[in-house]
Design an enzyme around this catalytic site. Sequence first.
Site, PDB file in Angstrom:
ATOM      1  N   GLU A  47      22.939  28.801  71.896  1.00 49.03           N
ATOM      2  CA  GLU A  47      23.649  28.376  70.680  1.00 49.03           C
ATOM      3  C   GLU A  47      24.115  26.929  70.787  1.00 49.03           C
ATOM      4  O   GLU A  47      24.549  26.483  71.838  1.00 49.03           O
ATOM      5  CB  GLU A  47      24.860  29.276  70.407  1.00 49.03           C
ATOM      6  CG  GLU A  47      24.528  30.746  70.198  1.00 49.03           C
ATOM      7  CD  GLU A  47      23.656  31.007  68.973  1.00 49.03           C
ATOM      8  OE1 GLU A  47      23.418  30.074  68.176  1.00 49.03           O
ATOM      9  OE2 GLU A  47      23.208  32.158  68.828  1.00 49.03           O
ATOM     10  N   GLY A  48      24.049  26.235  69.686  1.00 46.87           N
ATOM     11  CA  GLY A  48      24.371  24.808  69.655  1.00 46.87           C
ATOM     12  C   GLY A  48      25.843  24.517  69.397  1.00 46.87           C
ATOM     13  O   GLY A  48      26.667  25.420  69.218  1.00 46.87           O
ATOM     14  N   ARG A 283      18.022  18.447  58.644  1.00 47.70           N
ATOM     15  CA  ARG A 283      17.748  19.166  59.890  1.00 47.70           C
ATOM     16  C   ARG A 283      16.244  19.269  59.999  1.00 47.70           C
ATOM     17  O   ARG A 283      15.578  19.770  59.092  1.00 47.70           O
ATOM     18  CB  ARG A 283      18.411  20.541  59.792  1.00 47.70           C
ATOM     19  CG  ARG A 283      18.292  21.372  61.010  1.00 47.70           C
ATOM     20  CD  ARG A 283      19.432  21.086  61.975  1.00 47.70           C
ATOM     21  NE  ARG A 283      19.793  22.314  62.698  1.00 47.70           N
ATOM     22  CZ  ARG A 283      19.093  22.801  63.713  1.00 47.70           C
ATOM     23  NH1 ARG A 283      18.019  22.182  64.137  1.00 47.70           N
ATOM     24  NH2 ARG A 283      19.474  23.915  64.303  1.00 47.70           N
ATOM     25  N   ASP A 362      28.323  11.330  63.068  1.00 46.24           N
ATOM     26  CA  ASP A 362      27.504  11.588  61.872  1.00 46.24           C
ATOM     27  C   ASP A 362      28.265  12.451  60.862  1.00 46.24           C
ATOM     28  O   ASP A 362      28.255  12.184  59.664  1.00 46.24           O
ATOM     29  CB  ASP A 362      26.211  12.325  62.266  1.00 46.24           C
ATOM     30  CG  ASP A 362      25.079  11.370  62.636  1.00 46.24           C
ATOM     31  OD1 ASP A 362      25.172  10.169  62.306  1.00 46.24           O
ATOM     32  OD2 ASP A 362      24.101  11.836  63.254  1.00 46.24           O
ATOM     33  N   PHE A 380      25.528  22.593  61.092  1.00 46.56           N
ATOM     34  CA  PHE A 380      25.912  21.170  61.051  1.00 46.56           C
ATOM     35  C   PHE A 380      26.371  20.817  59.628  1.00 46.56           C
ATOM     36  O   PHE A 380      27.419  20.186  59.431  1.00 46.56           O
ATOM     37  CB  PHE A 380      24.686  20.338  61.454  1.00 46.56           C
ATOM     38  CG  PHE A 380      24.932  18.863  61.676  1.00 46.56           C
ATOM     39  CD1 PHE A 380      24.951  18.327  62.956  1.00 46.56           C
ATOM     40  CD2 PHE A 380      25.114  17.994  60.601  1.00 46.56           C
ATOM     41  CE1 PHE A 380      25.152  16.962  63.166  1.00 46.56           C
ATOM     42  CE2 PHE A 380      25.315  16.627  60.807  1.00 46.56           C
ATOM     43  CZ  PHE A 380      25.328  16.120  62.091  1.00 46.56           C
TER      44      PHE A 380
END
Length: 419
Positions: A47-48, A283, A362, A380
């Site tokens: 997982e990010g 993405r 970002d 994100f």
Amino acid sequence: MGYQSICLIFIFIKCYASANENYCYSDNIKCDKKINRYLFYDVNPPEGFNLRLDVYMRFAILSNKMMKSSDPTLNGFKLVLPPWSNLIHWQYSDTPDHIPWGHYFDLDSLKRFAPVIEMYQFFNEHPKTYSRVTIDEVYTLQHFEDMFETGNFEDRMQIDKCRKKQNISFFFYNNITANNYHCLSYHGPVTKLVQLFLNTTASSILINHGEVSLHEYFGNKVYWQARRSLRYSKELVDIAADFRREHLDSTDEKDKTLLPKNWEDEKPNRKPRGGPYVAIHLRRRDFLRSRSKEIPSLENVAEQVSKTLQRLKLQTVFVATDGSAKEFEHLSSLLSRYKVKRYTASEAFRSKYKDGGVAIVDQIICSHARYFIGTHESTFTFRIEERREILGFDEDTTFNVFCSDDRNCPKSSVWKIVY
Ligand SMILES: *[C@@H]1O[C@H](CO)[C@@H](O)[C@H](O)[C@H]1NC(C)=O
Ligand SMILES: *[C@@H]1O[C@H](CO)[C@@H](O)[C@H](O)[C@H]1NC(C)=O
Ligand SMILES: *[C@@H]1O[C@H](CO)[C@@H](O)[C@H](O)[C@H]1NC(C)=O
């Protein structure tokens, strides 16, 4: 006795109280003894960063609730923040990094919501005489095997046999070990774990695969308090502010995006204009493979962006993307009538903050734009939408995602802020 000496006595009592670990005082919470306990959690390795933040919010909400409990076996829990190491989407080196949360977030702000400590603080609080730290109990969460077959979606948990071979990394420290290992089949909100903590005298507990537990309430007031407390570190905010000022003609004063010093003082507000640019989050990488139908071509992206710029009479687009330099150049050439900007970090920045720092810069820049277009179902994008809600942007400047090439234009789920 004069006012000053009463104050002095009061300060003395307070100092005494805070020096004594087992003493606990509060105006509305009755508690005599606070028992020091540590709660660790970890997340499925692939997982990010952005999903990990969501799992953090679940555990912060659990800790916030336990902190307010009158039960001394619950209100002394400290939540130990898992250091950032070896994230799969990051271009990391082979050595684990153990980046503390303070690199990315304003720890004081986090602490105003939940009793969190960094891993290195935990080591400091632990007796130095031992060369290893032993966690009393480890629970690896797993889904109930029968959940989808039987359709039993009731909240429940049960110590069970482990469905997968256990390989617990202990945050990539080789001096942490544990006494007891269990697998816990689990379905329900994270706060259900309280039952487990009441049922054991363990003073340190690690919950592995914390992502299996769910939010207690998604999008309620407490959810938003947790999210608001998750403010970025001053250094990253400053770097983003420099970029906005130099490249995007954007400052908090001009954009009307000033927030109070403490998140607790934030109030409902819907007045920001945002900086004079459109921000997009594209993405690419793994989404190109896993969701090829949904991810628009760069030509299609350029068309949607240029329509938006024309409609809003703006000249500048800021691009946050994990795509390659080549993709960015291609997109820039398709939008050559406009200014196309991207944040590129210096080597020094990258070695200190890794990809997580770039992601945050970002996200900050995207959250200050007059208009935002994101990627459907990307965490994100969610984190940006949340920050725009906190800043008070109009809903229709925030919850937009790109249409796919077959003209399918998904609606972004709208999670409006609640105070
Ligand atoms: C365990 O290792 C980490 C990183 O090498 C170190 O910072 C920490 O102090 C060590 N803890 C103990 C109890 O030895
Ligand atoms: C266990 O985890 C470590 C660290 O993530 C990894 O290096 C190792 O290959 C894993 N071992 C197995 C058997 O999966
Ligand atoms: C509580 O503890 C008892 C006795 O150790 C055990 O049998 C039971 O499974 C535990 N319940 C939970 C939810 O952990």
